[in-house]
Design a protein around this motif. Structure first.
Motif, PDB file in Angstrom:
ATOM      1  N   GLU A 191     -57.024  -1.773  72.685  1.00 47.54           N
ATOM      2  CA  GLU A 191     -56.209  -0.800  71.942  1.00 47.54           C
ATOM      3  C   GLU A 191     -56.894   0.545  71.920  1.00 47.54           C
ATOM      4  O   GLU A 191     -58.109   0.637  71.954  1.00 47.54           O
ATOM      5  N   TYR A 211     -59.235  -6.202  72.927  1.00 57.00           N
ATOM      6  CA  TYR A 211     -57.873  -6.261  73.448  1.00 57.00           C
ATOM      7  C   TYR A 211     -57.365  -4.921  73.963  1.00 57.00           C
ATOM      8  O   TYR A 211     -56.176  -4.758  74.249  1.00 57.00           O
ATOM      9  N   SER A 265     -43.853   2.616  68.395  1.00 52.14           N
ATOM     10  CA  SER A 265     -44.314   1.408  69.074  1.00 52.14           C
ATOM     11  C   SER A 265     -44.237   0.200  68.150  1.00 52.14           C
ATOM     12  O   SER A 265     -44.367   0.310  66.948  1.00 52.14           O
ATOM     13  N   ARG A 269     -59.888  -3.960  68.674  1.00 50.30           N
ATOM     14  CA  ARG A 269     -59.480  -2.896  69.594  1.00 50.30           C
ATOM     15  C   ARG A 269     -60.272  -2.953  70.893  1.00 50.30           C
ATOM     16  O   ARG A 269     -59.725  -2.770  71.975  1.00 50.30           O
ATOM     17  N   ARG A 313     -47.925  -6.460  71.638  1.00 48.68           N
ATOM     18  CA  ARG A 313     -48.054  -6.034  73.020  1.00 48.68           C
ATOM     19  C   ARG A 313     -47.086  -6.820  73.881  1.00 48.68           C
ATOM     20  O   ARG A 313     -47.067  -8.032  73.811  1.00 48.68           O
ATOM     21  N   ARG A 362     -52.008 -10.448  71.187  1.00 52.22           N
ATOM     22  CA  ARG A 362     -50.667  -9.842  71.194  1.00 52.22           C
ATOM     23  C   ARG A 362     -50.450  -8.904  70.017  1.00 52.22           C
ATOM     24  O   ARG A 362     -49.467  -8.180  69.970  1.00 52.22           O
ATOM     25  N   TYR A 363     -51.360  -8.933  69.062  1.00 56.02           N
ATOM     26  CA  TYR A 363     -51.223  -8.119  67.853  1.00 56.02           C
ATOM     27  C   TYR A 363     -51.763  -6.722  68.094  1.00 56.02           C
ATOM     28  O   TYR A 363     -52.862  -6.550  68.605  1.00 56.02           O
ATOM     29  N   ARG A 364     -50.989  -5.743  67.712  1.00 58.11           N
ATOM     30  CA  ARG A 364     -51.416  -4.356  67.781  1.00 58.11           C
ATOM     31  C   ARG A 364     -51.558  -3.826  66.355  1.00 58.11           C
ATOM     32  O   ARG A 364     -50.609  -3.843  65.584  1.00 58.11           O
ATOM     33  N   HIS A 365     -52.757  -3.354  66.050  1.00 57.41           N
ATOM     34  CA  HIS A 365     -53.009  -2.779  64.730  1.00 57.41           C
ATOM     35  C   HIS A 365     -52.231  -1.481  64.580  1.00 57.41           C
ATOM     36  O   HIS A 365     -52.203  -0.656  65.487  1.00 57.41           O
ATOM     37  N   THR A 366     -51.577  -1.298  63.442  1.00 57.90           N
ATOM     38  CA  THR A 366     -50.970  -0.030  63.061  1.00 57.90           C
ATOM     39  C   THR A 366     -51.416   0.243  61.633  1.00 57.90           C
ATOM     40  O   THR A 366     -51.633  -0.686  60.858  1.00 57.90           O
TER      41      THR A 366
END
Length: 159
Positions: A158, A156, A2, A153, A6, A28-32
């Motif tokens: 997650e 938004y 991924s 999280r 987003r 729009r930011y997705r934590h990884t």
């Protein structure tokens, strides 16, 4: 695998950066947990990358401290995306310098096959790795980071 954003976000023509200001659009930011997005997420890339280096011990120690200082600025501003991006740059300093510490020229693979790591092939790079790891651990163990990550999280959606 991924993407760290987003939804559809176009990339800037002629560059790998997303055409989006993540400070203005943290949703729009997705934590990884890895380093994905370190060279794409603006304006943080532009703020952190100029400080980042693993070339020599002195500049690398200053870089790790500068990135950790930025982390604290982002934390004080309640900017989780900035906090997480600073964490990514510290993690990248640790992982990249460890690779050079273990493998001549930082080359983990030779002729398509993984080389045997050498025990501390480059002692200076190992010292650099330890400095970055020190700062990385401080971020990872910061309760404010854990709270901000959980809040991001939750806010938004997650997993």
């Amino acid at each position: 695998m991924s993407e760290p954003v987003r939804g559809d976000v176009s990339e800037v023509e002629g560059g790998p950066e997303y055409d989006l200001n993540f400070r203005e659009h943290p949703e729009r930011y997705r934590h990884t947990s890895d380093e994905r997005g370190a060279f794409k997420i603006e304006p943080y890339k532009g703020e952190l990358l100029p400080d980042w280096t693993i070339s020599d011990l002195g500049p690398a120690a200053e870089a790790a401290q500068a990135i950790h200082d930025r982390y604290r600025e982002y934390r004080d501003a309640d900017d989780f995306v900035g906090m997480d991006m600073a964490r990514k740059y510290l993690q990248m300093g640790w992982t990249r310098s460890m690779r050079y510490a273990k493998y001549p020229g930082g080359q983990k693979y030779e002729d398509g096959r993984e080389r045997e790591p050498r025990t501390w092939y480059d002692p200076e790079k190992r010292r650099i790795a330890r400095i970055y790891r020190f700062h990385l651990d401080r971020v990872r163990n910061d309760d404010a980071y854990a709270r901000a990550k959980a809040r991001h999280r939750e806010q938004y959606g997650e997993n």
